[in-house]
Design a protein around this motif. Structure first.
Motif, PDB file in Angstrom:
ATOM      1  N   UNK A 164       8.320  -7.485   4.294  1.00 57.88           N
ATOM      2  CA  UNK A 164       9.166  -6.767   3.476  1.00 57.88           C
ATOM      3  C   UNK A 164       8.694  -5.520   3.204  1.00 57.88           C
ATOM      4  N   UNK A 165       7.405  -5.266   3.379  1.00 61.01           N
ATOM      5  CA  UNK A 165       6.692  -4.027   2.948  1.00 61.01           C
ATOM      6  C   UNK A 165       6.417  -3.263   4.052  1.00 61.01           C
ATOM      7  N   UNK A 166       7.134  -2.260   4.249  1.00 60.67           N
ATOM      8  CA  UNK A 166       6.978  -1.112   5.009  1.00 60.67           C
ATOM      9  C   UNK A 166       5.846   0.080   4.382  1.00 60.67           C
ATOM     10  N   UNK A 167       4.827   0.075   5.515  1.00 61.49           N
ATOM     11  CA  UNK A 167       3.646   0.970   4.842  1.00 61.49           C
ATOM     12  C   UNK A 167       3.992   2.342   4.820  1.00 61.49           C
ATOM     13  N   UNK A 168       4.479   3.033   3.874  1.00 57.99           N
ATOM     14  CA  UNK A 168       4.720   4.359   3.908  1.00 57.99           C
ATOM     15  C   UNK A 168       3.615   5.157   2.959  1.00 57.99           C
ATOM     16  N   UNK A 169       2.349   4.952   3.157  1.00 58.72           N
ATOM     17  CA  UNK A 169       1.247   5.423   2.441  1.00 58.72           C
ATOM     18  C   UNK A 169       1.080   6.922   2.489  1.00 58.72           C
ATOM     19  N   UNK A 170       1.715   7.579   3.681  1.00 60.82           N
ATOM     20  CA  UNK A 170       1.408   9.124   3.674  1.00 60.82           C
ATOM     21  C   UNK A 170       2.673   9.798   3.054  1.00 60.82           C
ATOM     22  N   UNK A 171       3.543   9.095   2.495  1.00 61.68           N
ATOM     23  CA  UNK A 171       4.755   9.817   1.803  1.00 61.68           C
ATOM     24  C   UNK A 171       4.452   9.684   0.353  1.00 61.68           C
ATOM     25  N   UNK A 172       5.114  10.798  -0.329  1.00 62.84           N
ATOM     26  CA  UNK A 172       4.954  10.819  -1.783  1.00 62.84           C
ATOM     27  C   UNK A 172       5.614   9.553  -2.537  1.00 62.84           C
ATOM     28  N   UNK A 173       4.898   9.108  -3.613  1.00 61.93           N
ATOM     29  CA  UNK A 173       4.065   9.776  -4.400  1.00 61.93           C
ATOM     30  C   UNK A 173       2.376   9.529  -3.822  1.00 61.93           C
ATOM     31  N   UNK A 174       2.102   8.701  -2.956  1.00 66.34           N
ATOM     32  CA  UNK A 174       0.991   8.339  -2.339  1.00 66.34           C
ATOM     33  C   UNK A 174       0.220   9.399  -1.649  1.00 66.34           C
ATOM     34  N   UNK A 232       3.585  -7.312   5.769  1.00 66.13           N
ATOM     35  CA  UNK A 232       3.254  -5.905   6.039  1.00 66.13           C
ATOM     36  C   UNK A 232       4.335  -5.525   7.344  1.00 66.13           C
ATOM     37  N   UNK A 233       5.030  -4.557   7.228  1.00 63.46           N
ATOM     38  CA  UNK A 233       5.673  -4.052   8.437  1.00 63.46           C
ATOM     39  C   UNK A 233       5.156  -2.827   9.026  1.00 63.46           C
ATOM     40  N   UNK A 234       5.965  -2.135   9.597  1.00 65.12           N
ATOM     41  CA  UNK A 234       5.167  -0.983  10.423  1.00 65.12           C
ATOM     42  C   UNK A 234       4.501  -0.032   9.470  1.00 65.12           C
ATOM     43  N   UNK A 235       3.847   0.949  10.264  1.00 65.42           N
ATOM     44  CA  UNK A 235       3.175   2.171   9.417  1.00 65.42           C
ATOM     45  C   UNK A 235       4.362   3.280   9.571  1.00 65.42           C
ATOM     46  N   UNK A 236       4.928   3.736   8.550  1.00 71.71           N
ATOM     47  CA  UNK A 236       6.113   4.728   8.660  1.00 71.71           C
ATOM     48  C   UNK A 236       5.128   6.024   8.751  1.00 71.71           C
ATOM     49  N   UNK A 237       5.682   6.848   9.619  1.00 75.56           N
ATOM     50  CA  UNK A 237       5.086   8.321   9.910  1.00 75.56           C
ATOM     51  C   UNK A 237       6.269   9.244  10.376  1.00 75.56           C
ATOM     52  N   UNK A 238       5.934  10.442  10.451  1.00 75.26           N
ATOM     53  CA  UNK A 238       6.717  11.546  11.115  1.00 75.26           C
ATOM     54  C   UNK A 238       6.347  11.656  12.493  1.00 75.26           C
ATOM     55  N   UNK A 239       7.429  12.420  13.128  1.00 78.09           N
ATOM     56  CA  UNK A 239       7.183  12.428  14.463  1.00 78.09           C
ATOM     57  C   UNK A 239       5.759  13.308  14.906  1.00 78.09           C
ATOM     58  N   UNK A 247      19.990  -9.653   5.572  1.00 82.45           N
ATOM     59  CA  UNK A 247      20.769  -8.225   5.095  1.00 82.45           C
ATOM     60  C   UNK A 247      19.737  -7.307   4.706  1.00 82.45           C
ATOM     61  N   UNK A 248      18.926  -7.467   3.810  1.00 81.69           N
ATOM     62  CA  UNK A 248      17.890  -6.746   3.119  1.00 81.69           C
ATOM     63  C   UNK A 248      16.543  -6.736   3.686  1.00 81.69           C
ATOM     64  N   UNK A 249      16.453  -5.906   4.982  1.00 81.05           N
ATOM     65  CA  UNK A 249      15.271  -6.031   5.738  1.00 81.05           C
ATOM     66  C   UNK A 249      13.834  -5.755   5.396  1.00 81.05           C
ATOM     67  N   UNK A 250      13.794  -4.705   4.545  1.00 78.93           N
ATOM     68  CA  UNK A 250      12.356  -4.116   4.147  1.00 78.93           C
ATOM     69  C   UNK A 250      12.592  -3.064   3.106  1.00 78.93           C
ATOM     70  N   UNK A 251      11.348  -2.630   2.656  1.00 83.37           N
ATOM     71  CA  UNK A 251      11.546  -1.423   1.872  1.00 83.37           C
ATOM     72  C   UNK A 251      10.402  -0.655   1.952  1.00 83.37           C
TER      73      UNK A 251
END
Length: 265
Positions: A12-22, A45-52, A234-238
């Motif tokens: 459920x938890x996609x790891x978007x640590x590098x994005x605001x407000x973190x 824990x899902x994938x690490x969310x990053x930019x290209x 239906x609701x895959x992750x956030x």
């Protein structure tokens, strides 16, 4: 996936640590992500969310790449076998039908649904193309938080079209609340789970809205435990800039296995 992970929490938890407000430094986010995957709660824990642009520095880790419509193929090539999903934002000039070109990638694609008069048409196109939706549920300004009515409409429409979705931003807590510092009306990620369940059961948009508006933590927690597996289809992750923050809320609501608690607190 650990057998200790409750079904409603799997991935459920996609790891978007590098994005605001973190705004975590990339190297720290990569190290922390590796630690999460060694923990008792790794199954949540899902994938690490990053930019290209980050791909060259993240190493051999599963990633979700946030990119623009015109940069998708660059991100796809740069990520290679690490790519779990691509998250695409549509520019204001893009017509709904442009999302169909993304179906050929052969990976999970989440298209951020614009909060304008294109929303329903985009969801309809995602259904045809077999793609997923991404709903923005908050941000650094109050206007980035959709109302309960707006989000209920989005969830109800996605469910009606059979379009799985993820959410991003603003879901800092399990249950809806007013942030005492900013005054923002924050959605709760458990509320979204319950609202999705109601939509799947054929509830009206007003009933789905009521689920999003609920602030009784015990009642929301009880409702989550009664949800069937179709809700997570239906609701895959956030996306969350903190993995520990939602786990701490869930521990307080007695929704985590006791084996997790030391690492989640």
């Amino acid at each position: 996936m650990s057998a200790l992970t409750p079904a409603f929490l799997l991935g459920l938890l996609d790891d978007a640590a590098i994005f605001p407000p973190g705004n975590a430094p990339l190297a720290q986010a990569v190290a922390d992500h590796a630690a999460y995957l060694r923990s008792a709660y790794a199954g949540a824990v899902g994938p690490l969310v990053v930019r290209t642009a980050d791909l060259a520095q993240v190493g051999d880790v599963d990633v979700a790449v946030v990119t623009g419509l015109d940069e998708v193929h660059t991100a796809f090539a740069a990520a290679g076998s690490r790519l779990r999903s691509v998250e695409v934002a549509l520019p204001a000039s893009a017509a709904a039908g442009e999302v169909r070109s993304l179906a050929s990638l052969g990976v999970e694609v989440c298209v951020e649904v614009p909060r304008d008069d294109r929303a329903e048409a985009v969801l309809a196109e995602l259904a045809v193309a077999g793609l997923r939706a991404k709903f923005r549920t908050g941000g650094p300004r109050g206007d980035l938080y959709p109302s309960e009515a707006e989000l209920a409409s989005a969830i109800t429409t996605a469910v009606a079209f059979g379009v799985p979705f993820k959410a991003t931003a603003g879901l800092h807590h399990a249950v809806r609340r007013t942030d005492p510092g900013t005054g923002f009306e924050e959605h709760g990620f458990l509320n979204l789970l319950v609202a999705t369940g109601r939509a799947l059961d054929g509830a009206t948009a007003s009933d789905v809205e009521a689920a999003l508006a609920a602030r009784d933590e015990a009642a929301v927690a009880t409702a989550v435990l009664a949800l069937g597996p179709a809700v997570r289809d239906a609701f895959r992750s956030f996306g969350t800039c903190s993995i520990s923050e939602p786990l701490a809320d869930l521990a307080r609501l007695d929704l985590l296995p006791h084996a997790w608690r030391e690492g989640a607190a």
